[in-house]
Design an enzyme around this catalytic site. Sequence first.
Site, PDB file in Angstrom:
ATOM      1  N   ARG A 282     -10.637 -34.710 -27.864  1.00 51.80           N
ATOM      2  CA  ARG A 282     -10.765 -36.098 -27.437  1.00 51.80           C
ATOM      3  C   ARG A 282      -9.794 -36.920 -28.282  1.00 51.80           C
ATOM      4  O   ARG A 282     -10.073 -37.221 -29.435  1.00 51.80           O
ATOM      5  CB  ARG A 282     -12.208 -36.553 -27.662  1.00 51.80           C
ATOM      6  CG  ARG A 282     -12.563 -37.868 -27.024  1.00 51.80           C
ATOM      7  CD  ARG A 282     -13.902 -38.322 -27.548  1.00 51.80           C
ATOM      8  NE  ARG A 282     -13.754 -38.870 -28.879  1.00 51.80           N
ATOM      9  CZ  ARG A 282     -14.637 -38.761 -29.855  1.00 51.80           C
ATOM     10  NH1 ARG A 282     -15.757 -38.097 -29.678  1.00 51.80           N
ATOM     11  NH2 ARG A 282     -14.419 -39.303 -31.035  1.00 51.80           N
ATOM     12  N   HIS A 286     -14.763 -41.897 -28.717  1.00 48.30           N
ATOM     13  CA  HIS A 286     -15.830 -41.406 -27.828  1.00 48.30           C
ATOM     14  C   HIS A 286     -16.002 -42.380 -26.664  1.00 48.30           C
ATOM     15  O   HIS A 286     -16.004 -42.008 -25.502  1.00 48.30           O
ATOM     16  CB  HIS A 286     -17.135 -41.264 -28.611  1.00 48.30           C
ATOM     17  CG  HIS A 286     -18.351 -41.159 -27.751  1.00 48.30           C
ATOM     18  ND1 HIS A 286     -18.612 -40.045 -26.982  1.00 48.30           N
ATOM     19  CD2 HIS A 286     -19.353 -42.034 -27.513  1.00 48.30           C
ATOM     20  CE1 HIS A 286     -19.740 -40.245 -26.307  1.00 48.30           C
ATOM     21  NE2 HIS A 286     -20.211 -41.443 -26.604  1.00 48.30           N
ATOM     22  N   TYR A 295     -14.590 -41.050 -39.136  1.00 43.27           N
ATOM     23  CA  TYR A 295     -15.085 -39.679 -39.308  1.00 43.27           C
ATOM     24  C   TYR A 295     -14.022 -38.590 -39.159  1.00 43.27           C
ATOM     25  O   TYR A 295     -14.322 -37.431 -39.342  1.00 43.27           O
ATOM     26  CB  TYR A 295     -16.265 -39.406 -38.356  1.00 43.27           C
ATOM     27  CG  TYR A 295     -16.010 -39.711 -36.888  1.00 43.27           C
ATOM     28  CD1 TYR A 295     -15.334 -38.793 -36.085  1.00 43.27           C
ATOM     29  CD2 TYR A 295     -16.470 -40.890 -36.303  1.00 43.27           C
ATOM     30  CE1 TYR A 295     -15.106 -39.056 -34.744  1.00 43.27           C
ATOM     31  CE2 TYR A 295     -16.239 -41.164 -34.953  1.00 43.27           C
ATOM     32  CZ  TYR A 295     -15.568 -40.241 -34.181  1.00 43.27           C
ATOM     33  OH  TYR A 295     -15.348 -40.495 -32.855  1.00 43.27           O
TER      34      TYR A 295
END
Lengths: 387, 342
Positions: A282, A286, A295
């Site tokens: 990805r 998100h 993160y």
Amino acid sequence: MTQTENSVQDHASEAADSAVVRVLAPDGSLAPSAAAEPYLEIIESLSDAELEGFYRDMVVIRAFDRQATNLQRQGQLALWPPSLGQEAAQVGSVRAARPQDHIFPSYREHVVARIRGVDVVDIIRVMRGLTHGGWDPTDPRNGNTHIYTLVLGSQTLHATGLAMGLVFDGKCGTGDPERDEAVVVYYGDGASSQGDVHEAMVFAASYNTPEVFFLQNNQWAISVPVATQSRSPLHKRGEGYGMPSIPIDGNDVLASYAVTRVALEEARSGAGPRAIEALTYRMGAHTTSDDPTKYRTSDEELSWVRRDPIARMRAFLEARGASSDFFTDVDAEADAVAEDTRVRTMQLDGIPRNLMFDHVYSEPHPLVDEQRQWLADYEASFEEGTS
Amino acid sequence: MTAAPGTAAATAAADEAGIENLPISRALNAGMRRALAENDRVLLMGEDIGRLGGVFRVTEGLQAEFGERRVLDTPLAESGIVGTAIGLAMAGFRPVCEIQFDGFVFPAFDQITSQLAKFTNRHEGALQMPVVIRIPYGGHIGAIEHHQESPEAYFTHTPGLRVVSPSTSNDAYWMIQDAIASADPVIFLEPKSKYWQKGEVDTRARALPLHASRLVRRGTDVTLVGHGAMVTTLLQAAALAESEGTSCEVIDLRSLSPVDYGPILDSVRRTGRMVYAQEAPGFTSLGSEVAATVMERAFYALEAPVLRVSGFDAPFPPAKLEGAFLPDADRVLEAVDRVLAY
């Protein structure tokens, strides 16, 4: 070294393993892995038009996806789940499906829906707060594409139930590939931890459904890495339920196409369910509410930019001699689709108030009828007051 | 004529006579047999319902009669049962799911409340969900934890679901067929402590539509309302009250969502007093809802507040305490005394 770091490394080496089906190297050169050998005949049979079509699908949806992300940033959508980076896994797999097959997306499969005939602005309508569904899966124009499911993994059971129905109705395994039907269900690495996915695989195996479980492992369940979801590669889960399960390079559209096509042919023929794990990434957030910089590292993101599915396919096509006019034409189409999306999104307006009452039940229901009437009377009371 | 009750032979024989005397479990069985015979899209699915005939034997003989493709012994996974039933409904089937016990429905809660209940709404009417979920519910069978619960409020609180519960054999026979015929999802709560309670079934014609409540006993002083196994308790309480000079009217709710308030309001307007009784805990329960609505709509007819008799707001206790937990006729009469004291 922590357990998590160790597992991440294991997964990285797994991805490089020759068991992964890969046809195109990241630089676009034809460099099939050992596991790709059985699929080369299918790939060699693809026409220039088909190969160029894959590229066109990917470029156009990326432009649409960027436009939708921008629209969200400009306050036109409540949310957008970008598909950036996952185009190859999605295009290859859905191009492998036949018109009679049934498609169950999760909520990021924008190009899957588009290729099957869904108007992408119907996806926009969901994210703009105008509808929960977006389109009618029973309308032939939508190519048996079911609507997005937001509760992770729930749709794998619906797909399996529908596939059970195909078995019960004798709509698979007749030996007629023009008639036999199958189901493709999309889900992700995060959803793979949901109980429903496990129950779906149990039921699929029990009833020998004509079904392909297509897992897009994009490495991150929002902020949680795949290593937290599983101590072993996710494709091994399928084997645990007794179904053949194949890892593919999810950024290689040719691998995705060929492996899904074979899996679907086997499923349609009555051989039972199949699982595919597409190793992809990805590249964006998100959703537009997410901040991946919290993160994951830019080094990691850059390493996947070098494996970009579109650049890879472009290099392959250029080496085959695709004309520069072709690429110009694709870019122009992508721009046009993005512009059309913007124009039509800005025109979307109005939602009938009765929408919330009209389909709570299929048959009349006194409480809903009463409340619909109450709201109408309540609003009419204001109109009377101003006249 | 010695055909076993509820079997094909008995049903055929009864079609001439029109009346059979059946326990509720056999009436349900006969109703499902008829639905299976009349519509080949009807499927039964659940744990142990085929070869075994279900842990309560409600589906006994149906797999032998209709085959394994019509009566499915599923894997042991409640979410899987309901989730695949949704997919089967998309494929044009009318699945009837059995959840083995009330306390086992919760693994399927997401598929029932977030998926099944909302599917037609989410699809703006493009897809119907004719799915029935049968749940043996309630106490009085002395069972261990998770086997005696009354979870109806979770489902009546969920828009998109219909919730019903029969209390007699005749209702069991007809309501299961009407639930299967419904275009909407129906949660079908079977009062398991009454599975063996016999009653007349008229197989020729239904007495009431699925969502009607029913006056089951005439009275003039207090209206008693409940559903399922509680109807028997209310009738016992009414008989005891009569011996003490109080005349109780009893109404069987039958449909928990939607609620048919007509007969209840008619009754309360005559008696001026009402007691609602249920096995479920009382807080935010069906009794709360019906009591509030009756007080809103029949306020000037009421001589006293509507009182509720419920299971306590505690987890269902170990079975040796269920007699103290569940409302019995005496607890109903205590409320009748209080409602008369106003």
